[in-house]
Write a protein that holds these residues in place. Structure first.
Motif, PDB file in Angstrom:
ATOM      1  N   THR A 327      10.370  -7.557 -11.439  1.00  0.00           N
ATOM      2  CA  THR A 327      11.070  -6.498 -12.164  1.00  0.00           C
ATOM      3  C   THR A 327      10.760  -5.183 -11.476  1.00  0.00           C
ATOM      4  N   MET A 328      11.768  -4.584 -10.871  1.00  0.00           N
ATOM      5  CA  MET A 328      11.550  -3.407 -10.032  1.00  0.00           C
ATOM      6  C   MET A 328      11.687  -2.089 -10.785  1.00  0.00           C
ATOM      7  N   TRP A 329      12.413  -2.103 -11.876  1.00  0.00           N
ATOM      8  CA  TRP A 329      12.684  -0.845 -12.582  1.00  0.00           C
ATOM      9  C   TRP A 329      12.964  -1.124 -14.047  1.00  0.00           C
ATOM     10  N   TYR A 330      13.096  -0.040 -14.800  1.00  0.00           N
ATOM     11  CA  TYR A 330      13.503  -0.157 -16.201  1.00  0.00           C
ATOM     12  C   TYR A 330      14.601   0.878 -16.462  1.00  0.00           C
ATOM     13  N   ARG A 331      15.384   0.633 -17.494  1.00  0.00           N
ATOM     14  CA  ARG A 331      16.439   1.575 -17.869  1.00  0.00           C
ATOM     15  C   ARG A 331      15.816   2.697 -18.692  1.00  0.00           C
ATOM     16  N   ALA A 332      16.042   3.932 -18.266  1.00  0.00           N
ATOM     17  CA  ALA A 332      15.343   5.071 -18.876  1.00  0.00           C
ATOM     18  C   ALA A 332      16.311   6.108 -19.417  1.00  0.00           C
ATOM     19  N   CYS A 333      15.860   6.791 -20.442  1.00  0.00           N
ATOM     20  CA  CYS A 333      16.618   7.919 -21.009  1.00  0.00           C
ATOM     21  C   CYS A 333      16.643   9.050 -19.991  1.00  0.00           C
ATOM     22  N   LYS A 334      17.790   9.656 -19.792  1.00  0.00           N
ATOM     23  CA  LYS A 334      17.908  10.739 -18.828  1.00  0.00           C
ATOM     24  C   LYS A 334      17.221  12.018 -19.293  1.00  0.00           C
ATOM     25  N   THR A 335      16.935  12.111 -20.589  1.00  0.00           N
ATOM     26  CA  THR A 335      16.286  13.313 -21.128  1.00  0.00           C
ATOM     27  C   THR A 335      14.774  13.214 -21.080  1.00  0.00           C
ATOM     28  N   CYS A 336      14.234  12.117 -21.647  1.00  0.00           N
ATOM     29  CA  CYS A 336      12.771  12.028 -21.764  1.00  0.00           C
ATOM     30  C   CYS A 336      12.152  10.951 -20.881  1.00  0.00           C
ATOM     31  N   THR A 337      12.971  10.174 -20.162  1.00  0.00           N
ATOM     32  CA  THR A 337      12.556   9.102 -19.230  1.00  0.00           C
ATOM     33  C   THR A 337      11.921   7.899 -19.923  1.00  0.00           C
ATOM     34  N   LYS A 338      11.922   7.849 -21.250  1.00  0.00           N
ATOM     35  CA  LYS A 338      11.401   6.672 -21.940  1.00  0.00           C
ATOM     36  C   LYS A 338      12.393   5.516 -21.842  1.00  0.00           C
ATOM     37  N   LYS A 339      11.891   4.306 -22.072  1.00  0.00           N
ATOM     38  CA  LYS A 339      12.729   3.111 -21.977  1.00  0.00           C
ATOM     39  C   LYS A 339      13.793   3.117 -23.067  1.00  0.00           C
ATOM     40  N   VAL A 340      15.018   2.719 -22.680  1.00  0.00           N
ATOM     41  CA  VAL A 340      16.111   2.641 -23.651  1.00  0.00           C
ATOM     42  C   VAL A 340      16.527   1.190 -23.844  1.00  0.00           C
ATOM     43  N   THR A 341      17.199   0.936 -24.952  1.00  0.00           N
ATOM     44  CA  THR A 341      17.727  -0.397 -25.255  1.00  0.00           C
ATOM     45  C   THR A 341      19.236  -0.284 -25.467  1.00  0.00           C
ATOM     46  N   ASP A 342      19.907  -1.438 -25.437  1.00  0.00           N
ATOM     47  CA  ASP A 342      21.354  -1.438 -25.677  1.00  0.00           C
ATOM     48  C   ASP A 342      21.645  -0.965 -27.096  1.00  0.00           C
ATOM     49  N   ALA A 343      22.545  -0.014 -27.206  1.00  0.00           N
ATOM     50  CA  ALA A 343      22.935   0.496 -28.523  1.00  0.00           C
ATOM     51  C   ALA A 343      23.997  -0.409 -29.138  1.00  0.00           C
ATOM     52  N   ILE A 344      24.134  -0.325 -30.428  1.00  0.00           N
ATOM     53  CA  ILE A 344      25.164  -1.097 -31.116  1.00  0.00           C
ATOM     54  C   ILE A 344      26.532  -0.556 -30.702  1.00  0.00           C
TER      55      ILE A 344
END
Length: 470
Positions: A327-344
């Motif tokens: 696993t090379m990377w994670y999907r991050a929020c562009k504002t705070c860089t925390k990990k994001v999940t798929d939204a409904i």
């Protein structure tokens, strides 16, 4: 009789001035009796709560400066803190009496004074608002950006002055100690040393002064910042504390000189990030990527290294292997860089910002195998450092993998191997399945400067020869 009427009509601060002799701060000591000082509040900390074996309480402190420029820290606990917190206002001048002094703890000294003051609920504090006597404003002791290396992870706080080059949006950071969300904003400043450094503004400074700086970022304002902590994030970074003071476009000689330099040549000059390999010179005790240098075997041969607290080292080594199917990377929020999940429905949900966004960015989080002449080890590496190793962002690598297939992707990883780097690493022990294991994390990456490396090795050879002669 006339004198008595004058005294009655005067404000309390003026009466105090007439009836009591003002003592300079330099004359105070713990064995002195009655004294009165006249000082300006040049720094005011936030009210803090604490809990210990004796119970709970609150505390705050101020830094005071008299007309001679002498400074002292004054601390107030519990009832005194509640009594004087609103009374003390930054920049105002006060008469103070009935305090106590003790020898200052050298580990936590923030001003140059052998003593520190404690005020209790019986201490007297009177504002001297109408007094014309000059009391200095906030006193700075500026450290050039290229000399900050000696303060990394130390107890000493620093003052800096710089031209603001970049201002980030406000981010929300969740504090691990109490799970509270606090605001943070990063600014990048530069000075005449042609170096830049990132300063993290926290809490009120992020939302108030930080917003003001964002609004005027296109004008490249000069900022003077007092009491910053120097950390090793990205090699070297600065962070504000509750007691930090930020002054925009201050009326100071250093700020005027910096403004003149930036307007005439600085804005067209190529600037380098101070954390990307500091000079190996030992001038002024500057810590660099060449100090505290060890072989990998020094780290891997000690299974208890980093047990009590993180240990920091610098290593010259090669990235020998990057596993392509990890696993090379994670999907991050562009504002705070925390990990994001798929939204409904669509988009991505950020728990930190508590919002949906249609887009996200990719940030590296991976493991690389590193080798030197003494052995090999696996290093954990995060986004900024990984970009320097691989030579592109995670978004760019993902696009290469998607468009050109696995062959181009693996070739890019292969091209990043067997290139020498200077790594600054932290070593900690982590428990996994009841077994303690070393975790080595890359904190900074710098390319090898061969002229500097040759000087470093020659100096090392000379020291070995001298020690043999002795």
């Amino acid at each position: 009789m006339l004198l008595q009427l004058m005294k009655i009509s005067m404000a309390p601060s003026a009466r105090m001035a007439m009836t009591r002799r003002i003592h300079p701060l330099v004359s105070l000591n713990p064995y002195q009796g009655i004294w009165t000082i006249k000082v300006r509040v040049t720094l005011k900390g936030n009210m803090r709560s604490y809990r210990n074996a004796r119970g709970e309480g609150c505390v705050f402190n101020v830094e005071l400066t008299d007309e001679d420029g002498t400074q002292i820290k004054a601390t107030m606990f519990n009832e005194a803190a509640k009594k004087f917190y609103d009374k003390f206002q930054l920049g105002k001048v006060y008469y103070i009496s009935k305090g106590t002094l003790k020898v200052a703890n050298k580990q936590f000294k923030t001003v140059q004074n052998d003593y520190e003051m404690t005020l209790n609920e019986y201490s007297e504090v009177e504002e001297a608002s109408s007094e014309a006597t000059f009391i200095p404003e906030t006193k700075f002791n500026f450290v050039p950006i290229d000399e900050l290396g000696s303060y990394v992870n130390g107890r000493d706080l620093v003052d800096v002055v710089g031209v603001v080059r970049e201002v980030s949006p406000t981010m929300s950071i969740r504090r691990k100690s109490d799970n509270e969300t606090i605001p943070k904003r990063d600014i990048t400043i530069a000075d005449e040393t042609k170096k830049t450094v990132v300063v993290s503004l926290w809490n009120d400074l992020a939302t108030s002064v930080g917003q003001e700086l964002l609004d005027m970022a296109d004008k490249s304002p000069v900022v003077a910042i007092k009491s910053l902590k120097v950390g090793d994030f990205q090699g070297l970074s600065l962070s504000t504390l509750s007691k930090s003071v930020v002054v925009i476009n201050p009326d100071l000689p250093e700020a005027k000189k910096l403004r003149s330099w930036y307007d005439s040549e600085g804005k067209e000059t190529s600037l380098a990030f101070v954390g990307s390999g500091l000079s190996p010179s030992t001038k002024n005790g500057v810590q660099s990527m060449y100090s505290n240098r060890v072989l990998l075997s020094h780290i891997t041969s000690d299974p208890l290294l980093g047990e009590d607290k993180p240990a920091y080292f610098n290593v010259k080594a090669y990235t020998s292997y990057i596993k392509p199917d990890q696993t090379m990377w994670y999907r991050a929020c562009k504002t705070c860089t925390k990990k994001v999940t798929d939204a409904i429905g669509s988009g991505y949900w950020c728990e930190g910002c508590q919002k949906n966004d249609e887009e996200c960015s990719l940030r590296y989080i991976m493991t690389v195998k590193v080798s030197d002449a003494s052995g090999e080890a696996y290093f954990s590496v995060f986004n900024e450092q990984a970009e320097k190793i691989i030579g592109c962002s995670a978004d760019e690598l993902n696009e290469l993998k998607s468009q050109d297939g696995e062959s181009s992707y693996q070739l890019k990883l292969k091209e990043a191997t067997w290139i020498p780097h200077i790594f600054r690493v932290s070593v900690t022990l982590q428990e996994y399945n009841n077994e303690k294991r070393q975790r080595i994390t890359i904190r900074a990456v710098a390319p090898v400067d061969y002229a500097t490396e040759s000087s470093f090795l020659l100096e090392k050879i000379l020291k070995m020869k001298i020690s043999k002669i002795e």
